[in-house]
Write a protein that holds these residues in place. Structure first.
Motif, PDB file in Angstrom:
ATOM      1  N   LEU A 153       0.815  -1.213   0.000  1.00  0.00           N
ATOM      2  CA  LEU A 153       0.000   0.000   0.000  1.00  0.00           C
ATOM      3  C   LEU A 153       0.852   1.267   0.000  1.00  0.00           C
ATOM      4  N   VAL A 154       1.894   1.304   0.826  1.00  0.00           N
ATOM      5  CA  VAL A 154       2.755   2.492   0.867  1.00  0.00           C
ATOM      6  C   VAL A 154       3.443   2.674  -0.488  1.00  0.00           C
ATOM      7  N   SER A 155       3.921   1.581  -1.065  1.00  0.00           N
ATOM      8  CA  SER A 155       4.596   1.663  -2.370  1.00  0.00           C
ATOM      9  C   SER A 155       3.648   2.177  -3.457  1.00  0.00           C
ATOM     10  N   LEU A 156       2.459   1.596  -3.518  1.00  0.00           N
ATOM     11  CA  LEU A 156       1.503   2.015  -4.544  1.00  0.00           C
ATOM     12  C   LEU A 156       1.082   3.468  -4.338  1.00  0.00           C
ATOM     13  N   ALA A 157       0.857   3.840  -3.092  1.00  0.00           N
ATOM     14  CA  ALA A 157       0.415   5.210  -2.806  1.00  0.00           C
ATOM     15  C   ALA A 157       1.487   6.211  -3.210  1.00  0.00           C
ATOM     16  N   TYR A 158       2.727   5.918  -2.888  1.00  0.00           N
ATOM     17  CA  TYR A 158       3.788   6.896  -3.113  1.00  0.00           C
ATOM     18  C   TYR A 158       4.329   6.834  -4.538  1.00  0.00           C
ATOM     19  N   LEU A 159       4.628   5.643  -5.005  1.00  0.00           N
ATOM     20  CA  LEU A 159       5.281   5.516  -6.308  1.00  0.00           C
ATOM     21  C   LEU A 159       4.316   5.702  -7.467  1.00  0.00           C
ATOM     22  N   ASP A 161       1.363   7.249  -7.074  1.00  0.00           N
ATOM     23  CA  ASP A 161       0.568   8.448  -6.808  1.00  0.00           C
ATOM     24  C   ASP A 161      -0.927   8.135  -6.785  1.00  0.00           C
ATOM     25  N   LEU A 162      -1.302   7.044  -6.066  1.00  0.00           N
ATOM     26  CA  LEU A 162      -2.705   6.664  -5.969  1.00  0.00           C
ATOM     27  C   LEU A 162      -3.287   7.163  -4.651  1.00  0.00           C
ATOM     28  N   SER A 163      -4.540   7.591  -4.664  1.00  0.00           N
ATOM     29  CA  SER A 163      -5.223   8.047  -3.450  1.00  0.00           C
ATOM     30  C   SER A 163      -5.683   6.839  -2.638  1.00  0.00           C
ATOM     31  N   HIS A 164      -6.100   7.099  -1.387  1.00  0.00           N
ATOM     32  CA  HIS A 164      -6.631   6.022  -0.542  1.00  0.00           C
ATOM     33  C   HIS A 164      -7.795   5.313  -1.240  1.00  0.00           C
ATOM     34  N   SER A 165      -8.717   6.116  -1.798  1.00  0.00           N
ATOM     35  CA  SER A 165      -9.896   5.506  -2.425  1.00  0.00           C
ATOM     36  C   SER A 165      -9.527   4.726  -3.685  1.00  0.00           C
ATOM     37  N   GLU A 166      -8.550   5.211  -4.446  1.00  0.00           N
ATOM     38  CA  GLU A 166      -8.110   4.463  -5.634  1.00  0.00           C
ATOM     39  C   GLU A 166      -7.463   3.145  -5.226  1.00  0.00           C
ATOM     40  N   LEU A 167      -6.668   3.174  -4.146  1.00  0.00           N
ATOM     41  CA  LEU A 167      -6.049   1.943  -3.655  1.00  0.00           C
ATOM     42  C   LEU A 167      -7.113   0.953  -3.193  1.00  0.00           C
ATOM     43  N   ALA A 168      -8.079   1.441  -2.444  1.00  0.00           N
ATOM     44  CA  ALA A 168      -9.148   0.565  -1.944  1.00  0.00           C
ATOM     45  C   ALA A 168      -9.882  -0.090  -3.104  1.00  0.00           C
ATOM     46  N   GLU A 169     -10.175   0.704  -4.136  1.00  0.00           N
ATOM     47  CA  GLU A 169     -10.893   0.167  -5.301  1.00  0.00           C
ATOM     48  C   GLU A 169     -10.024  -0.826  -6.067  1.00  0.00           C
ATOM     49  N   GLN A 170      -8.769  -0.452  -6.312  1.00  0.00           N
ATOM     50  CA  GLN A 170      -7.885  -1.297  -7.104  1.00  0.00           C
ATOM     51  C   GLN A 170      -7.605  -2.632  -6.412  1.00  0.00           C
ATOM     52  N   LEU A 171      -7.421  -2.593  -5.086  1.00  0.00           N
ATOM     53  CA  LEU A 171      -7.080  -3.805  -4.343  1.00  0.00           C
ATOM     54  C   LEU A 171      -8.303  -4.489  -3.743  1.00  0.00           C
ATOM     55  N   SER A 177      -9.621   0.259   6.108  1.00  0.00           N
ATOM     56  CA  SER A 177      -8.462  -0.615   6.287  1.00  0.00           C
ATOM     57  C   SER A 177      -7.250  -0.061   5.550  1.00  0.00           C
ATOM     58  N   VAL A 178      -7.469   0.417   4.330  1.00  0.00           N
ATOM     59  CA  VAL A 178      -6.371   0.989   3.548  1.00  0.00           C
ATOM     60  C   VAL A 178      -5.761   2.169   4.293  1.00  0.00           C
ATOM     61  N   LYS A 179      -6.616   3.060   4.799  1.00  0.00           N
ATOM     62  CA  LYS A 179      -6.112   4.235   5.514  1.00  0.00           C
ATOM     63  C   LYS A 179      -5.314   3.835   6.749  1.00  0.00           C
ATOM     64  N   SER A 180      -5.834   2.871   7.532  1.00  0.00           N
ATOM     65  CA  SER A 180      -5.121   2.506   8.763  1.00  0.00           C
ATOM     66  C   SER A 180      -3.830   1.754   8.462  1.00  0.00           C
ATOM     67  N   TRP A 181      -3.809   0.906   7.433  1.00  0.00           N
ATOM     68  CA  TRP A 181      -2.569   0.204   7.072  1.00  0.00           C
ATOM     69  C   TRP A 181      -1.500   1.194   6.620  1.00  0.00           C
ATOM     70  N   ILE A 182      -1.906   2.177   5.817  1.00  0.00           N
ATOM     71  CA  ILE A 182      -0.937   3.182   5.354  1.00  0.00           C
ATOM     72  C   ILE A 182      -0.440   4.005   6.536  1.00  0.00           C
ATOM     73  N   ARG A 183      -1.357   4.427   7.411  1.00  0.00           N
ATOM     74  CA  ARG A 183      -0.962   5.228   8.566  1.00  0.00           C
ATOM     75  C   ARG A 183       0.020   4.446   9.451  1.00  0.00           C
ATOM     76  N   ARG A 184      -0.309   3.180   9.743  1.00  0.00           N
ATOM     77  CA  ARG A 184       0.598   2.362  10.574  1.00  0.00           C
ATOM     78  C   ARG A 184       1.924   2.111   9.865  1.00  0.00           C
ATOM     79  N   GLY A 185       1.865   1.869   8.561  1.00  0.00           N
ATOM     80  CA  GLY A 185       3.084   1.634   7.795  1.00  0.00           C
ATOM     81  C   GLY A 185       3.997   2.841   7.814  1.00  0.00           C
ATOM     82  N   LEU A 186       3.418   4.033   7.624  1.00  0.00           N
ATOM     83  CA  LEU A 186       4.232   5.247   7.638  1.00  0.00           C
ATOM     84  C   LEU A 186       4.809   5.511   9.028  1.00  0.00           C
ATOM     85  N   GLU A 187       4.045   5.195  10.070  1.00  0.00           N
ATOM     86  CA  GLU A 187       4.562   5.384  11.428  1.00  0.00           C
ATOM     87  C   GLU A 187       5.736   4.426  11.689  1.00  0.00           C
ATOM     88  N   GLN A 188       5.592   3.176  11.236  1.00  0.00           N
ATOM     89  CA  GLN A 188       6.704   2.221  11.394  1.00  0.00           C
ATOM     90  C   GLN A 188       7.929   2.682  10.607  1.00  0.00           C
TER      91      GLN A 188
END
Length: 197
Positions: A153-159, A161-171, A177-188
């Motif tokens: 999710l972090v890779s797709l979002a950053y590399l 340039d996909l939004s949270h909603s685009e990621l949720a739809e694509q995956l 869930s997408v928002k919380s996984w990205i938030r936790r991933g960025l914090e880690q």
């Protein structure tokens, strides 16, 4: 000729106004009927505003939900019914584009902040080649420590340039869930990258 038919050449505005009155009274069949008679025109408008088919479909769905909730506020004296619905579609389309831009920029900004936290602020040129290379190596190390879903999710979002909603739809994942996984991933990543600073 049926006077209640919105395609009636006698006065299509009157038929649409009648449907809006029924929708204001919470008659669900009237919304379906309105959709059948107006969706192709409103979809064309949504396409012009947002530029992509799947986005236009989302915008149209939001617009009809707004029409369902707001039909009681429609005033024939202020605008023809199709013009009023067109304004709703345009407004929902612009809102959609603003949300999408905000989602993308928030993800990009968060990852940029993670990377910036590892740079020495006193350095006259923090992005010199050696430091950029060390930072890339550190980021790679930290990315491998994320679980697979967070890394993806972090890779797709950053590399890409996909939004949270685009990621949720694509995956095909829930948006929350997408928002919380990205938030936790960025914090880690932030914690991990701080060790390399």
């Amino acid at each position: 000729m049926n006077p209640n038919d919105p395609n009636s050449s006698a006065n299509p505005d009157h038929a649409l106004m009648a449907l809006l009155d029924r929708i204001a009274a919470q008659e669900a069949p009237a919304l379906k009927e309105l959709y059948e008679h107006t969706s192709s025109k409103l979809y064309g408008l949504a396409m012009r505003v947002v530029g992509k088919r799947e986005w236009a479909e989302d915008v149209l769905q939001e617009a009809y939900m707004t029409i369902w909730r707001s039909a009681g506020s429609y005033r024939a004296s202020l605008s023809p019914p199709l013009a009023w619905m067109g304004l709703i579609v345009r407004s929902r389309g612009l809102d959609f584009l603003r949300r999408r831009t905000a989602d993308r920029s928030n993800i990009t900004q968060e990852l940029d902040e993670v990377l910036a936290d590892t740079l020495d602020g006193d350095s006259p040129n923090p992005m010199d080649t050696a430091q950029a290379s060390q930072q890339a190596w550190a980021l790679h190390q930290c990315m491998t420590r994320l679980d697979q879903r967070q890394r993806e999710l972090v890779s797709l979002a950053y590399l890409r340039d996909l939004s949270h909603s685009e990621l949720a739809e694509q995956l095909r994942l829930p948006l929350g869930s997408v928002k919380s996984w990205i938030r936790r991933g960025l914090e880690q990543l932030r914690v991990c990258m701080a060790r390399f600073a």
